[in-house]
Design a protein around this motif. Structure first.
Motif, PDB file in Angstrom:
ATOM      1  N   ALA A 155      45.356  45.961  52.973  1.00  0.00           N
ATOM      2  CA  ALA A 155      45.425  45.070  51.810  1.00  0.00           C
ATOM      3  C   ALA A 155      44.448  43.909  51.985  1.00  0.00           C
ATOM      4  CB  ALA A 155      46.843  44.526  51.653  1.00  0.00           C
ATOM      5  N   VAL A 156      43.816  43.500  50.894  1.00  0.00           N
ATOM      6  CA  VAL A 156      42.909  42.360  50.947  1.00  0.00           C
ATOM      7  C   VAL A 156      43.731  41.095  51.171  1.00  0.00           C
ATOM      8  CG1 VAL A 156      42.942  42.042  48.431  1.00  0.00           C
ATOM      9  CG2 VAL A 156      41.018  41.174  49.772  1.00  0.00           C
ATOM     10  N   HIS A 157      43.211  40.180  51.994  1.00  0.00           N
ATOM     11  CA  HIS A 157      43.892  38.928  52.307  1.00  0.00           C
ATOM     12  C   HIS A 157      43.123  37.794  51.617  1.00  0.00           C
ATOM     13  CE1 HIS A 157      45.794  41.568  55.116  1.00  0.00           C
ATOM     14  NE2 HIS A 157      46.436  40.602  55.755  1.00  0.00           N
ATOM     15  N   LEU A 158      43.779  37.093  50.702  1.00  0.00           N
ATOM     16  CA  LEU A 158      43.126  36.127  49.827  1.00  0.00           C
ATOM     17  C   LEU A 158      43.395  34.704  50.315  1.00  0.00           C
ATOM     18  CD1 LEU A 158      44.282  37.799  46.480  1.00  0.00           C
ATOM     19  CD2 LEU A 158      42.091  38.111  47.647  1.00  0.00           C
ATOM     20  N   VAL A 159      42.324  33.980  50.591  1.00  0.00           N
ATOM     21  CA  VAL A 159      42.424  32.613  51.120  1.00  0.00           C
ATOM     22  C   VAL A 159      41.464  31.731  50.341  1.00  0.00           C
ATOM     23  CG1 VAL A 159      42.286  31.160  53.176  1.00  0.00           C
ATOM     24  CG2 VAL A 159      42.866  33.593  53.421  1.00  0.00           C
ATOM     25  N   ALA A 160      41.920  30.548  49.961  1.00  0.00           N
ATOM     26  CA  ALA A 160      41.047  29.600  49.264  1.00  0.00           C
ATOM     27  C   ALA A 160      39.840  29.256  50.126  1.00  0.00           C
ATOM     28  CB  ALA A 160      41.821  28.333  48.914  1.00  0.00           C
ATOM     29  N   GLU A 161      38.681  29.141  49.497  1.00  0.00           N
ATOM     30  CA  GLU A 161      37.429  28.916  50.246  1.00  0.00           C
ATOM     31  C   GLU A 161      37.511  27.741  51.217  1.00  0.00           C
ATOM     32  OE1 GLU A 161      34.216  28.651  47.483  1.00  0.00           O
ATOM     33  OE2 GLU A 161      33.924  30.827  47.399  1.00  0.00           O
ATOM     34  N   PRO A 162      37.972  26.543  50.773  1.00  0.00           N
ATOM     35  CA  PRO A 162      37.988  25.429  51.727  1.00  0.00           C
ATOM     36  C   PRO A 162      38.991  25.613  52.857  1.00  0.00           C
ATOM     37  CG  PRO A 162      38.922  24.772  49.615  1.00  0.00           C
ATOM     38  CD  PRO A 162      38.314  26.115  49.412  1.00  0.00           C
ATOM     39  N   GLU A 163      40.057  26.369  52.633  1.00  0.00           N
ATOM     40  CA  GLU A 163      41.023  26.635  53.706  1.00  0.00           C
ATOM     41  C   GLU A 163      40.422  27.573  54.742  1.00  0.00           C
ATOM     42  OE1 GLU A 163      44.994  26.092  55.352  1.00  0.00           O
ATOM     43  OE2 GLU A 163      43.771  25.022  53.882  1.00  0.00           O
ATOM     44  N   TRP A 164      39.731  28.606  54.273  1.00  0.00           N
ATOM     45  CA  TRP A 164      39.122  29.557  55.203  1.00  0.00           C
ATOM     46  C   TRP A 164      38.003  28.880  56.000  1.00  0.00           C
ATOM     47  CZ3 TRP A 164      40.580  33.452  57.756  1.00  0.00           C
ATOM     48  CH2 TRP A 164      39.684  34.343  58.345  1.00  0.00           C
TER      49      TRP A 164
ATOM     50  N   PRO B 260      47.141  40.476  38.112  1.00  0.00           N
ATOM     51  CA  PRO B 260      47.438  40.288  36.690  1.00  0.00           C
ATOM     52  C   PRO B 260      48.461  39.179  36.447  1.00  0.00           C
ATOM     53  CG  PRO B 260      47.318  42.620  37.190  1.00  0.00           C
ATOM     54  CD  PRO B 260      47.237  41.905  38.504  1.00  0.00           C
ATOM     55  N   GLY B 261      48.044  38.165  35.700  1.00  0.00           N
ATOM     56  CA  GLY B 261      48.924  37.051  35.378  1.00  0.00           C
ATOM     57  C   GLY B 261      49.075  36.027  36.475  1.00  0.00           C
ATOM     58  N   VAL B 262      48.267  36.107  37.528  1.00  0.00           N
ATOM     59  CA  VAL B 262      48.385  35.173  38.660  1.00  0.00           C
ATOM     60  C   VAL B 262      47.034  34.505  38.900  1.00  0.00           C
ATOM     61  CG1 VAL B 262      48.987  34.875  41.093  1.00  0.00           C
ATOM     62  CG2 VAL B 262      50.139  36.645  39.727  1.00  0.00           C
ATOM     63  N   ARG B 263      47.027  33.191  38.794  1.00  0.00           N
ATOM     64  CA  ARG B 263      45.802  32.429  39.057  1.00  0.00           C
ATOM     65  C   ARG B 263      46.036  31.441  40.192  1.00  0.00           C
ATOM     66  NH1 ARG B 263      41.662  33.152  35.628  1.00  0.00           N
ATOM     67  NH2 ARG B 263      42.138  34.236  33.657  1.00  0.00           N
ATOM     68  N   VAL B 264      45.004  31.233  40.993  1.00  0.00           N
ATOM     69  CA  VAL B 264      45.055  30.292  42.097  1.00  0.00           C
ATOM     70  C   VAL B 264      44.513  28.947  41.636  1.00  0.00           C
ATOM     71  CG1 VAL B 264      42.779  30.990  42.961  1.00  0.00           C
ATOM     72  CG2 VAL B 264      44.398  29.923  44.514  1.00  0.00           C
ATOM     73  N   ARG B 265      45.105  27.873  42.145  1.00  0.00           N
ATOM     74  CA  ARG B 265      44.503  26.564  41.943  1.00  0.00           C
ATOM     75  C   ARG B 265      44.546  25.817  43.276  1.00  0.00           C
ATOM     76  NH1 ARG B 265      48.765  23.691  37.767  1.00  0.00           N
ATOM     77  NH2 ARG B 265      50.388  23.119  39.266  1.00  0.00           N
ATOM     78  N   ILE B 266      43.441  25.238  43.610  1.00  0.00           N
ATOM     79  CA  ILE B 266      43.277  24.590  44.906  1.00  0.00           C
ATOM     80  C   ILE B 266      43.593  23.103  44.756  1.00  0.00           C
ATOM     81  CG2 ILE B 266      41.669  24.112  46.795  1.00  0.00           C
ATOM     82  CD1 ILE B 266      40.180  26.689  45.976  1.00  0.00           C
ATOM     83  N   THR B 267      44.557  22.637  45.532  1.00  0.00           N
ATOM     84  CA  THR B 267      45.047  21.273  45.371  1.00  0.00           C
ATOM     85  C   THR B 267      44.701  20.376  46.561  1.00  0.00           C
ATOM     86  OG1 THR B 267      47.187  21.736  46.423  1.00  0.00           O
ATOM     87  CG2 THR B 267      46.987  22.174  44.059  1.00  0.00           C
ATOM     88  N   GLY B 268      44.506  20.945  47.745  1.00  0.00           N
ATOM     89  CA  GLY B 268      44.331  20.112  48.929  1.00  0.00           C
ATOM     90  C   GLY B 268      45.588  19.298  49.179  1.00  0.00           C
TER      91      GLY B 268
ATOM     92  N   THR C 153      38.370  31.180  44.636  1.00  0.00           N
ATOM     93  CA  THR C 153      37.986  29.874  44.105  1.00  0.00           C
ATOM     94  C   THR C 153      39.018  29.372  43.103  1.00  0.00           C
ATOM     95  OG1 THR C 153      36.668  30.948  42.377  1.00  0.00           O
ATOM     96  CG2 THR C 153      35.532  30.348  44.420  1.00  0.00           C
ATOM     97  N   ASP C 154      38.966  28.095  42.833  1.00  0.00           N
ATOM     98  CA  ASP C 154      39.905  27.463  41.914  1.00  0.00           C
ATOM     99  C   ASP C 154      39.848  28.116  40.541  1.00  0.00           C
ATOM    100  OD1 ASP C 154      41.787  25.276  41.378  1.00  0.00           O
ATOM    101  OD2 ASP C 154      40.230  24.542  40.030  1.00  0.00           O
ATOM    102  N   GLY C 155      41.025  28.480  40.014  1.00  0.00           N
ATOM    103  CA  GLY C 155      41.116  29.077  38.695  1.00  0.00           C
ATOM    104  C   GLY C 155      40.960  30.582  38.670  1.00  0.00           C
TER     105      GLY C 155
END
Length: 306
Positions: free
Chosen positions: A153-162, A196-204, A189-191
């Motif tokens: 499975a692909v592992h999804l991490v926000a760019e600044p966290e990685w 499907p139906g799931v969006r990431v937002r980066i808050t820090g 990336t943010d947004g």
């Protein structure tokens, strides 16, 4: 549900159980792994002994905050996304002077199985951030020992966290277990829509690249806010940052916006550390406690349908 009840008080003192919410074609479920005890004055340093004496409903029999460990399963038809992977098959004793009391994981795979999922049935695993209590099972080896548990499975991490954790040019990472995930990681990336139906937002705030996930369906919106909030008491007091927040001022500023958003119509929150009240709504009328956990189904069923 208005005000505190005996049933809600009991739930505040114990770790979370399997609970689910239906959002149109998507079903989201808390996947319990265990419990972490927080020493209240150490976890939330701006609180006072007087506050906790006046609010004993938040403390377990040993005087600790009982915080859940686990993750969030998002299912849409046969497809499945997992957000965070608990603490892992570990237990740590309380250490004198440390913010935590005892920490115990280990139930995650049993919880997944109860929900009808095995590690190999997930198409993606996403992370709010890469602290050990969110990364736990993802860095465990699969039974064959040749790859991480949830691969391929692909592992999804926000760019600044990685960027904070990724292996450097010499192949080393801040945590050797994180390095094993590198072949399976895709930064987001943010947004970005990650399912499907799931969006990431980066808050820090809590960590350099801390992320939340906004899940929509059936006219509802669920915000899985990770460690933006550690305890329901912060809903009433967003100025209180957790000792583990990377940038306490930024974390508090974001909490104020988040809590206002959670008070909007059709919005549900998911707090992975919120004892056994992980799913709830924020009362927009400013009454305390503002966090209103969703009620259990008829007949005592622990699974919740909204």
């Amino acid at each position: 549900m208005k005000g505190s009840t005996t049933g809600t008080d009991e739930r505040l003192r114990r770790p979370g159980r399997i609970r689910s919410v239906q959002l149109g074609d998507s079903r989201v479920s808390f996947v319990p792994d265990g419990v972490i005890q927080g020493r209240p004055r150490a976890w939330l340093p701006d609180t006072t002994d007087g506050f906790w004496a006046a609010h004993p409903q938040y403390l377990d029999a040993s005087g600790h905050l009982a915080a859940s460990l686990g993750g969030l399963l998002v299912e849409r038809g046969d497809r499945a996304l997992l957000i965070d992977t608990g603490f892992g098959p570990h237990a740590l004793p309380a250490e004198q002077g440390a913010p935590n009391g005892a920490v115990r994981g280990g139930a995650f795979l049993r919880s997944l199985a109860e929900l009808g999922r095995e590690p190999g049935t997930l198409e993606a695993v996403a992370f709010s951030h890469l602290h050990p209590d969110h990364l736990g099972w993802a860095v465990q080896p699969a039974p064959d020992g040749g790859r991480p548990l949830f691969a391929p499975a692909v592992h999804l991490v926000a760019e600044p966290e990685w960027a904070e954790h990724a292996p450097r040019g010499d192949g080393r990472a801040s945590d050797a277990s994180v390095a094993a995930l590198a072949p399976y990681v895709r930064t987001v990336t943010d947004g970005e829509e990650v399912f499907p139906g799931v969006r990431v937002r980066i808050t820090g705030g809590h960590s350099p690249g801390h992320a939340e996930f906004v899940i929509t369906g059936g006219g509802l919106r669920l915000i899985a806010f990770g460690d933006s909030l550690h305890s329901p008491v912060q809903v009433d007091h967003p100025e209180w940052s957790c000792v583990y927040d990377h940038d306490p001022a930024r974390a508090a500023e974001h909490r104020r916006r988040l809590i206002a958003e959670l008070a909007e119509p059709g919005t549900i929150g998911f707090g992975v550390h919120f004892a056994d009240v992980v799913f709830g709504r924020v009362d927009p009328d400013g009454r305390e406690p503002a966090w209103r956990p969703l009620d259990a189904g008829a007949g005592g069923d622990d699974r919740l349908i909204a």
